[in-house]
Motif scaffolding. Structure first.
Motif, short mmCIF file in Angstrom:
data_model
loop_
_atom_site.label_atom_id
_atom_site.label_comp_id
_atom_site.label_asym_id
_atom_site.label_seq_id
_atom_site.Cartn_x
_atom_site.Cartn_y
_atom_site.Cartn_z
N ILE A 1 -2.93 8.64 33.58
CA ILE A 1 -2.46 7.83 34.72
C ILE A 1 -0.99 7.43 34.59
O ILE A 1 -0.20 7.65 35.51
CB ILE A 1 -3.37 6.59 34.93
N ASP A 2 -0.59 6.86 33.44
CA ASP A 2 0.80 6.38 33.28
C ASP A 2 1.82 7.51 33.46
O ASP A 2 2.84 7.35 34.14
CB ASP A 2 0.99 5.70 31.92
N MET B 1 3.66 12.84 45.93
CA MET B 1 2.63 13.48 45.07
C MET B 1 2.37 14.92 45.49
O MET B 1 1.48 15.57 44.95
CB MET B 1 1.30 12.71 45.17
N ASN B 2 3.13 15.41 46.50
CA ASN B 2 2.80 16.72 47.09
C ASN B 2 2.85 17.87 46.09
O ASN B 2 2.13 18.86 46.23
CB ASN B 2 3.76 17.03 48.26
N GLU C 1 -6.34 18.01 41.57
CA GLU C 1 -7.05 17.24 40.53
C GLU C 1 -6.23 16.02 40.09
O GLU C 1 -6.74 14.90 39.98
CB GLU C 1 -7.32 18.14 39.32
N TYR C 2 -4.89 16.23 39.90
CA TYR C 2 -4.02 15.13 39.46
C TYR C 2 -3.77 14.14 40.60
O TYR C 2 -3.63 12.94 40.37
CB TYR C 2 -2.69 15.69 38.93
N GLU D 1 -4.85 8.75 43.09
CA GLU D 1 -5.48 8.00 44.20
C GLU D 1 -6.56 7.05 43.69
O GLU D 1 -6.75 5.96 44.23
CB GLU D 1 -6.08 8.98 45.22
N GLU D 2 -7.28 7.48 42.67
CA GLU D 2 -8.38 6.67 42.15
C GLU D 2 -7.99 5.87 40.91
O GLU D 2 -8.85 5.36 40.19
CB GLU D 2 -9.58 7.58 41.79
N ALA D 3 -6.68 5.76 40.64
CA ALA D 3 -6.20 5.15 39.38
C ALA D 3 -6.80 3.76 39.13
O ALA D 3 -7.30 3.48 38.03
CB ALA D 3 -4.68 5.07 39.39
#
Length: 702
Positions: free
Chosen positions: A613-614, A626-627, A632-633, A638-640
């Motif tokens: 995440i970091d 984020m494009n 997957e990343y 999004e769900e961090a």
């Protein structure tokens, strides 16, 4: 003043939608009846103190208004008229205090911890000794069915339907039932419909026919709310269909409506700061406005009204309404000032009496309502502490390794003290400092099977002089096991057999020592069978024992190993010679590893995602969007928050799974007489680069 479950009722109204009187019994043994007039409570009667009141029910001649007040205190039943005149005092001579009561005409149904009694006109009719604790008792409506059908809610997740002194049949329910109520207050359309609530917050409806039960519906506790303490049926929505009113031990009040559906739907909920001990629907504060009236653990009686707070009306009406509100606020202020003055007076009296030469040490006493239960969903224990006054702090001490888990509802500040587990058996010292006016604290802990001892809670309330009470909770050797009604007999099982010169009571006491949810008293009969499920791994255990013999079967070798060690130790303490034999099923090891696999895979993936995440956030800041990331990343980013929350909620989860696999490895070879502790570092290396097949191969090859 503390109240018990089901000790508050509303007396029937003299006419339709007229105000009703509230009657409540407390732990000081006082029965109080009051009504509301212009927003103020006015006492109708109040009895003298006596033994703690465990139940309060309304009774009377069948098919007439039920306005006679019956109370159960210690082993005695007393009854009062609605004016407060006592007309009955019946000493049952039961050896245990009465815990639950139901009144139907001249029939009286009582239960103490394990004993059920039925009286008619105060004459003994029937008796039943239950295998586990009885939490509640009820009888289907005699006036509708012309038969007496008592039902007992027992701690072992069973409703027992009686006929006379015998069990007609047993009904398995999804949790330990804490409360029973007749559907719609009269048994529903059939007169046989019975509502039940469980200590883990589930709610259900069962039709009790003469031959078998029919399960109508069941509401799972998806929102993880508290256990159910009280249920009532009342049309609060005003659609002509009675709604379901539910009170829970976390302070939640719920209204379920039926509408067109047969299953109830949650319509309203309201959170209170204490556990709800009684709930009733009726009209108390103002004519024509229905209310939900609840009593709480420390004796507050609260009304949730249908009266509109903001009235739409002309200027004159608005003025009148504002004046009413002003009067209400003013009277509340006066009452508050009076109470503050009274508290100061009492404090001065107390100081004087405690400082006088003749005074004995006067330590103020306070009640604690505590509950220590295993949650099946996440294999953790909930410790709920509720005090009748505000809590200052709670110190938690444990002589066994346990993890403290996060609880969303908990606003207390926790601080940990360093422990010296080598010299003084302290594995945990944590202090929870509570915010002002906190009367209820909920903690979550997770234990390790095979490590057993005592968890202690030192509770200090905000009262002067400072005083503290200690509560102890046993962490059992197989602490993550929970009673279940059936197991899968097709699984590969390992067997441990004990024989020797021990009595049925002795072997039962060993099982009580090892496993949760086993009744303290040995069950009736010469032989007993209990089934258990491990809430963490879903492995199972079957225990069958009688005088001189005990047989324990499990699909997890580690469970058998823990039992073997603990039972040997307990028998040695009592100087009993045990013959121990075991049959190990090699297939069971692979079977247990397959049960662990999805949990281990999920935790490894979660840990991997959290580690990324970091770095991903840094990339996102650098690139501005984020494009450029693979899906997957992007999904991880999004769900961090959710992933970090999930990871935070499960500290040491991965270590626990590693520990269980390591124990399984050691136990497999221990039964073969081989010590493989030197190979554990190699096993941990395989786990770090986890592959299921490689792990199974390592177990087979070692």
């Amino acid at each position: 003043i503390v109240t018990s479950q089901k000790t508050m009722k509303l007396l029937p109204a003299s006419r339709h939608r007229a105000t009703q009187k509230v009657v409540i019994g407390d732990h000081d043994g006082v029965v109080m009846c009051f009504g509301m007039k212009k927003g103020e409570a006015g006492a109708v009667f109040k009895t003298l103190p006596g033994p703690k009141i465990a139940r309060l029910e309304l009774g009377g001649v069948l098919n007439t208004p039920q306005e006679k007040i019956f109370i159960a205190a210690a082993s005695e039943i007393r009854a009062f008229t609605k004016r407060g005149k006592q007309f009955l005092s019946f000493e049952t001579n039961l050896t245990e205090s009465i815990k639950a009561m139901h009144i139907s005409g001249s029939d009286l149904f009582l239960s103490a911890s394990y004993i059920y009694n039925h009286y008619c006109d105060c004459k003994d009719q029937h008796y039943y000794l239950s295998g586990d604790k009885i939490n509640d008792v009820i009888c289907l409506p005699v006036e509708r069915l012309s038969r007496i059908t008592p039902v007992l809610a027992c701690q072992d997740r069973v409703l027992r339907v009686l006929q006379g002194s015998d069990v007609m049949y047993e009904i398995e329910v999804p949790g330990p039932p804490t409360v029973l109520a007749l559907h719609n207050g009269n048994g529903g359309d059939s007169g046989e419909d019975l509502l039940f609530g469980t200590s883990d917050g589930k709610l259900g409806l069962i039709q009790i026919t003469t031959s078998k039960p029919i399960h109508k519906w069941e509401i799972r506790n998806e929102k993880k709310r508290g256990g159910i303490l009280c249920i009532d049926s009342f049309d609060i929505v005003g659609d002509g269909v009675k709604d379901l009113l539910v009170g829970r031990d976390d302070g939640m009040v719920e209204v379920y409506s039926f509408g067109n559906a047969n299953e109830p739907v949650l319509r309203f909920d309201q959170m209170l700061s204490e556990s709800v001990t009684s709930i009733q629907g009726g009209c108390v504060g103002k004519d024509s406005y229905d209310e939900i009236v609840v009593s709480t653990y420390s004796g507050w009686v609260t009304g949730l009204t249908t009266e509109p707070i903001h009235k739409e009306s002309g200027p004159g009406e608005e003025l009148k309404f504002n004046q009413e509100m002003q009067n209400k606020i003013s009277s509340l202020r006066n009452e508050l000032e009076h109470l503050q003055y009274k508290v100061l007076q009492e404090r001065e009296n107390y100081q004087q009496s405690s400082q006088s030469s003749k005074a004995k040490s006067a330590v103020p006493s306070f009640g604690i309502n505590d509950k220590f239960t295993l949650n099946k969903d996440d294999a953790s224990y909930s410790l709920i502490l509720e005090v009748q006054t505000a809590i200052d702090n709670v110190l938690i001490q444990s002589d066994v390794p346990i993890d403290l888990l996060d609880v969303d509802k908990n606003s207390a500040v926790v601080s940990f003290s360093s422990c010296d587990s080598e010299s003084n058996d302290n594995f945990l010292l944590a202090t929870y400092r509570c915010q002002a006016n906190t009367t209820r604290l909920e903690l979550k802990i997770r234990s390790i099977e095979g490590q057993y001892g005592t968890l202690q809670a030192y509770v200090t309330p905000r009262i002067q002089p400072k005083t503290c009470q200690v509560r102890q909770y046993h962490i059992k050797p197989l602490s993550l096991h929970q009673r279940t009604h059936f197991i899968d007999h097709d699984r590969p099982m390992n067997t441990l057999t004990l024989t020797g010169q021990f009595s049925f009571a002795e072997v039962h006491s060993w099982v009580v020592f090892c496993l949760p949810e086993v009744p303290e008293k040995p069950p009736a009969g010469e032989c007993v069978t209990f089934y258990f499920q491990n809430t963490f791994l879903d492995t199972q255990l079957e225990s069958i024992y009688r005088k001189g013999e005990g047989v324990f079967k499990s699909d997890n070798i580690s469970t058998i190993s823990i039992l073997k060690d603990v039972l040997s130790k307990e028998a040695t303490k009592r100087k009993i010679n045990l013959n121990i034999s075991y049959e190990i099923n090699e297939v069971s090891v692979q079977h247990t590893l397959k049960l662990i696999h999805p949990k281990l895979e999920y935790q490894l993936l979660l840990a991997k995602k959290v580690q990324l995440i970091d770095a991903l956030k840094e990339l996102q800041i650098h690139e501005g969007n984020m494009n450029f990331l693979i899906p997957e990343y992007r999904c991880i980013l999004e769900e961090a928050d959710h992933l970090q929350e999930e990871y935070k909620k499960q500290p040491a989860h991965l270590e626990r799974l590693y520990g269980m696999i390591t124990d399984l490895f050691i136990d497999k070879f221990k039964f073969k007489g081989t010590n493989v502790k030197t190979k554990v570092p190699l096993l941990l290396e395989i786990l770090d680069s986890y592959d299921q097949n490689a792990l199974i191969s390592f177990f087979d090859a070692a």
